[in-house]
Structures are given as structure tokens and as C-alpha cells.
Motif scaffolding. Structure first.
Motif, PDB file in Angstrom:
ATOM      1  N   GLN A   2       0.927  -1.175  -0.040  1.00 10.10           N
ATOM      2  CA  GLN A   2      -0.056  -0.091  -0.079  1.00 10.10           C
ATOM      3  C   GLN A   2       0.877   1.281  -0.204  1.00 10.10           C
ATOM      4  OE1 GLN A   2      -0.822  -2.622   2.734  1.00 10.10           O
ATOM      5  NE2 GLN A   2      -1.776  -3.428   1.325  1.00 10.10           N
ATOM      6  N   LEU A   3       0.355   2.251  -0.792  1.00  3.02           N
ATOM      7  CA  LEU A   3       1.335   3.292  -0.706  1.00  3.02           C
ATOM      8  C   LEU A   3       0.415   4.755  -0.349  1.00  3.02           C
ATOM      9  CD1 LEU A   3       2.630   2.664  -4.385  1.00  3.02           C
ATOM     10  CD2 LEU A   3       4.023   2.694  -2.123  1.00  3.02           C
ATOM     11  N   GLN A   4       0.807   5.406   0.443  1.00  2.00           N
ATOM     12  CA  GLN A   4       0.226   6.747   0.863  1.00  2.00           C
ATOM     13  C   GLN A   4       0.772   7.867   0.649  1.00  2.00           C
ATOM     14  OE1 GLN A   4      -3.073   6.596   2.454  1.00  2.00           O
ATOM     15  NE2 GLN A   4      -3.058   8.764   2.262  1.00  2.00           N
ATOM     16  N   ALA A   5       0.449   8.575  -0.383  1.00  2.33           N
ATOM     17  CA  ALA A   5       1.208  10.037  -0.795  1.00  2.33           C
ATOM     18  C   ALA A   5       0.546  11.157  -0.154  1.00  2.33           C
ATOM     19  CB  ALA A   5       1.165  10.172  -2.362  1.00  2.33           C
ATOM     20  N   LEU A  17       8.121  22.654  -3.085  1.00  2.06           N
ATOM     21  CA  LEU A  17       7.057  21.881  -2.496  1.00  2.06           C
ATOM     22  C   LEU A  17       7.799  20.189  -2.172  1.00  2.06           C
ATOM     23  CD1 LEU A  17       4.118  22.265  -1.185  1.00  2.06           C
ATOM     24  CD2 LEU A  17       3.325  21.065  -3.344  1.00  2.06           C
ATOM     25  N   GLY A  18       7.747  19.690  -1.095  1.00  2.27           N
ATOM     26  CA  GLY A  18       7.804  18.274  -1.088  1.00  2.27           C
ATOM     27  C   GLY A  18       6.895  17.333  -1.036  1.00  2.27           C
ATOM     28  N   LEU A  19       7.065  16.189  -1.660  1.00  2.00           N
ATOM     29  CA  LEU A  19       5.974  15.211  -1.528  1.00  2.00           C
ATOM     30  C   LEU A  19       6.771  14.080  -0.888  1.00  2.00           C
ATOM     31  CD1 LEU A  19       4.286  15.299  -5.132  1.00  2.00           C
ATOM     32  CD2 LEU A  19       3.799  16.649  -3.238  1.00  2.00           C
ATOM     33  N   SER A  20       5.787  13.133  -0.152  1.00  2.04           N
ATOM     34  CA  SER A  20       6.194  11.931   0.446  1.00  2.04           C
ATOM     35  C   SER A  20       5.203  10.899   0.133  1.00  2.04           C
ATOM     36  CB  SER A  20       6.346  12.200   2.051  1.00  2.04           C
ATOM     37  OG  SER A  20       7.052  13.385   2.561  1.00  2.04           O
ATOM     38  N   CYS A  21       5.864   9.594   0.212  1.00  2.51           N
ATOM     39  CA  CYS A  21       5.016   8.591  -0.098  1.00  2.51           C
ATOM     40  C   CYS A  21       5.370   7.392   0.496  1.00  2.51           C
ATOM     41  CB  CYS A  21       5.176   8.081  -1.476  1.00  2.51           C
ATOM     42  SG  CYS A  21       4.138   6.697  -2.186  1.00  2.51           S
ATOM     43  N   VAL A  22       4.459   7.022   1.864  1.00  3.76           N
ATOM     44  CA  VAL A  22       4.895   5.888   2.589  1.00  3.76           C
ATOM     45  C   VAL A  22       4.405   4.725   2.158  1.00  3.76           C
ATOM     46  CG1 VAL A  22       4.742   5.064   4.818  1.00  3.76           C
ATOM     47  CG2 VAL A  22       4.938   7.602   4.383  1.00  3.76           C
ATOM     48  N   ALA A  23       5.545   3.632   2.012  1.00  2.00           N
ATOM     49  CA  ALA A  23       4.934   2.255   1.665  1.00  2.00           C
ATOM     50  C   ALA A  23       4.788   1.230   2.924  1.00  2.00           C
ATOM     51  CB  ALA A  23       6.173   1.628   0.584  1.00  2.00           C
ATOM     52  N   SER A  24       3.732   0.595   2.667  1.00  2.00           N
ATOM     53  CA  SER A  24       3.438  -0.476   3.858  1.00  2.00           C
ATOM     54  C   SER A  24       3.034  -1.852   3.210  1.00  2.00           C
ATOM     55  CB  SER A  24       2.293   0.080   4.685  1.00  2.00           C
ATOM     56  OG  SER A  24       1.221   0.383   4.066  1.00  2.00           O
ATOM     57  N   GLY A  25       2.880  -2.882   3.893  1.00  2.00           N
ATOM     58  CA  GLY A  25       2.690  -3.969   3.675  1.00  2.00           C
ATOM     59  C   GLY A  25       3.681  -4.858   3.402  1.00  2.00           C
ATOM     60  N   GLY A  31      11.002  -3.150  -5.874  1.00  2.00           N
ATOM     61  CA  GLY A  31      12.194  -2.965  -6.466  1.00  2.00           C
ATOM     62  C   GLY A  31      12.506  -1.557  -6.850  1.00  2.00           C
ATOM     63  N   ALA A  32      11.508  -0.757  -7.260  1.00  2.00           N
ATOM     64  CA  ALA A  32      11.728   0.469  -7.563  1.00  2.00           C
ATOM     65  C   ALA A  32      10.348   1.550  -7.226  1.00  2.00           C
ATOM     66  CB  ALA A  32      11.848   0.651  -8.867  1.00  2.00           C
ATOM     67  N   LEU A  33      10.501   2.498  -6.923  1.00  2.00           N
ATOM     68  CA  LEU A  33       9.462   3.630  -6.869  1.00  2.00           C
ATOM     69  C   LEU A  33       9.588   4.751  -7.687  1.00  2.00           C
ATOM     70  CD1 LEU A  33       9.717   3.467  -2.854  1.00  2.00           C
ATOM     71  CD2 LEU A  33       7.469   3.098  -4.256  1.00  2.00           C
ATOM     72  N   GLY A  34       8.239   5.215  -8.149  1.00  2.00           N
ATOM     73  CA  GLY A  34       8.235   6.185  -9.027  1.00  2.00           C
ATOM     74  C   GLY A  34       7.248   7.239  -8.655  1.00  2.00           C
ATOM     75  N   TRP A  35       7.388   8.320  -9.133  1.00  2.00           N
ATOM     76  CA  TRP A  35       6.530   9.538  -9.270  1.00  2.00           C
ATOM     77  C   TRP A  35       5.728   9.775 -10.624  1.00  2.00           C
ATOM     78  CZ3 TRP A  35       4.217  11.473  -4.892  1.00  2.00           C
ATOM     79  CH2 TRP A  35       4.806  11.249  -3.760  1.00  2.00           C
ATOM     80  N   PHE A  36       4.673   9.898 -10.539  1.00  2.00           N
ATOM     81  CA  PHE A  36       3.884  10.170 -11.844  1.00  2.00           C
ATOM     82  C   PHE A  36       3.091  11.438 -11.693  1.00  2.00           C
ATOM     83  CE2 PHE A  36       4.892   6.928 -14.908  1.00  2.00           C
ATOM     84  CZ  PHE A  36       5.264   5.804 -14.035  1.00  2.00           C
ATOM     85  N   LYS A  75      12.315   4.246   6.910  1.00  2.00           N
ATOM     86  CA  LYS A  75      11.206   4.776   6.767  1.00  2.00           C
ATOM     87  C   LYS A  75      10.162   4.289   6.012  1.00  2.00           C
ATOM     88  CE  LYS A  75      12.512   9.170   9.139  1.00  2.00           C
ATOM     89  NZ  LYS A  75      12.561  10.611   9.227  1.00  2.00           N
ATOM     90  N   ASN A  76      10.720   3.359   5.010  1.00  2.00           N
ATOM     91  CA  ASN A  76       9.647   2.920   3.962  1.00  2.00           C
ATOM     92  C   ASN A  76       9.146   4.371   3.011  1.00  2.00           C
ATOM     93  OD1 ASN A  76      10.281   0.155   4.331  1.00  2.00           O
ATOM     94  ND2 ASN A  76       8.403  -0.070   5.465  1.00  2.00           N
ATOM     95  N   THR A  77       9.636   5.153   2.945  1.00  2.00           N
ATOM     96  CA  THR A  77       9.168   6.141   2.499  1.00  2.00           C
ATOM     97  C   THR A  77      10.235   6.593   1.102  1.00  2.00           C
ATOM     98  OG1 THR A  77       8.509   7.143   4.472  1.00  2.00           O
ATOM     99  CG2 THR A  77       8.841   8.814   2.836  1.00  2.00           C
TER     100      THR A  77
END
Length: 123
Positions: A2-5, A17-25, A31-36, A75-77
């Protein structure tokens, strides 16, 4: 996974501006994380990606030098720091996770998606 932006908002042109995305589960699958991002009436557009383990990065030409992607494994972020924002950066920004460690610019190759956070840049 699960991803929470979070972190979106209304800013003026030239601001940061800074964005964050926390991964859980089952984060071991990442393997990789991206922003769209997706603006009204437009297709979802790749911004940046980073490998989860090695920190290798990739950027769209339109944001290279202005946006910086980083991650904090403890922090899985994953973060997206956006500087010198322009009105054309206005969109809903999504984070996504890919089970592959090969960085991809294609949204269809990402397996998990967050809910999106709105970024609005006024002129």
C-alpha cells in the motif's frame, strides 16, 4: 503493498514543495518507486523513479534539475522535492511501486499505486 502519498498543496510559481509516499505491507516486493503526475485532460506522465535498494534514479527531461527523488529505506518512504515550480506542474501526483529493479518510465509497468495528491501552482 500500500502506498500513501502526501504533501501536495497550493503554491506560487517559483516556490518549492516536497511530496512524501509511505509504503506499507509487503514492502520487500518493491524493486523501485516512481512518481507520476496527471493533469486534467492529459495522460499520466512519468516524473522520476528510484531503485529501492541502490538508489539509482531516473528523471523526465521536463523536471531534470528541478525535481529530486530520494528514499529512506528505514522509513519505507520515497520523496519528491520539487523546486522552481511552474503553473504547468499543476497536476495530481501519484507514487507507484514496481516489483522490478529496472527503472521504467511506463505507468503500465508499475504494480502498485497510491491515491494521489494534488499540486496546484499559481502564476
Amino acid at each position: 503493498v500500500q502506498l500513501q502519498a502526501s504533501g501536495g498543496g497550493l503554491v506560487q510559481a517559483g516556490d518549492s514543495l516536497g511530496l512524501s509516499c509511505v509504503a506499507s505491507g509487503l514492502t520487500f516486493r518493491i524493486g523501485a518507486l516512481g512518481w507520476f503526475r496527471q493533469a486534467p485532460g492529459k495522460q499520466r506522465e512519468f516524473m522520476a523513479a528510484i531503485t529501492w535498494s541502490g538508489g539509482v534514479t531516473s528523471y523526465a527531461d521536463s523536471v531534470k534539475g528541478r525535481f529530486t527523488i530520494s528514499r529512506d529505506n528505514a522509513k519505507n518512504t520515497v520523496y519528491l522535492q520539487m523546486n522552481s515550480l511552474k503553473p504547468e506542474d499543476t497536476a495530481v501526483y501519484y507514487c507507484a511501486a514496481d516489483r522490478s529493479r529496472i527503472l521504467s518510465i511506463h505507468s503500465y509497468e508499475y504494480d502498485y499505486w497510491g491515491q494521489g495528491t494534488q499540486v496546484t501552482v499559481s502564476s
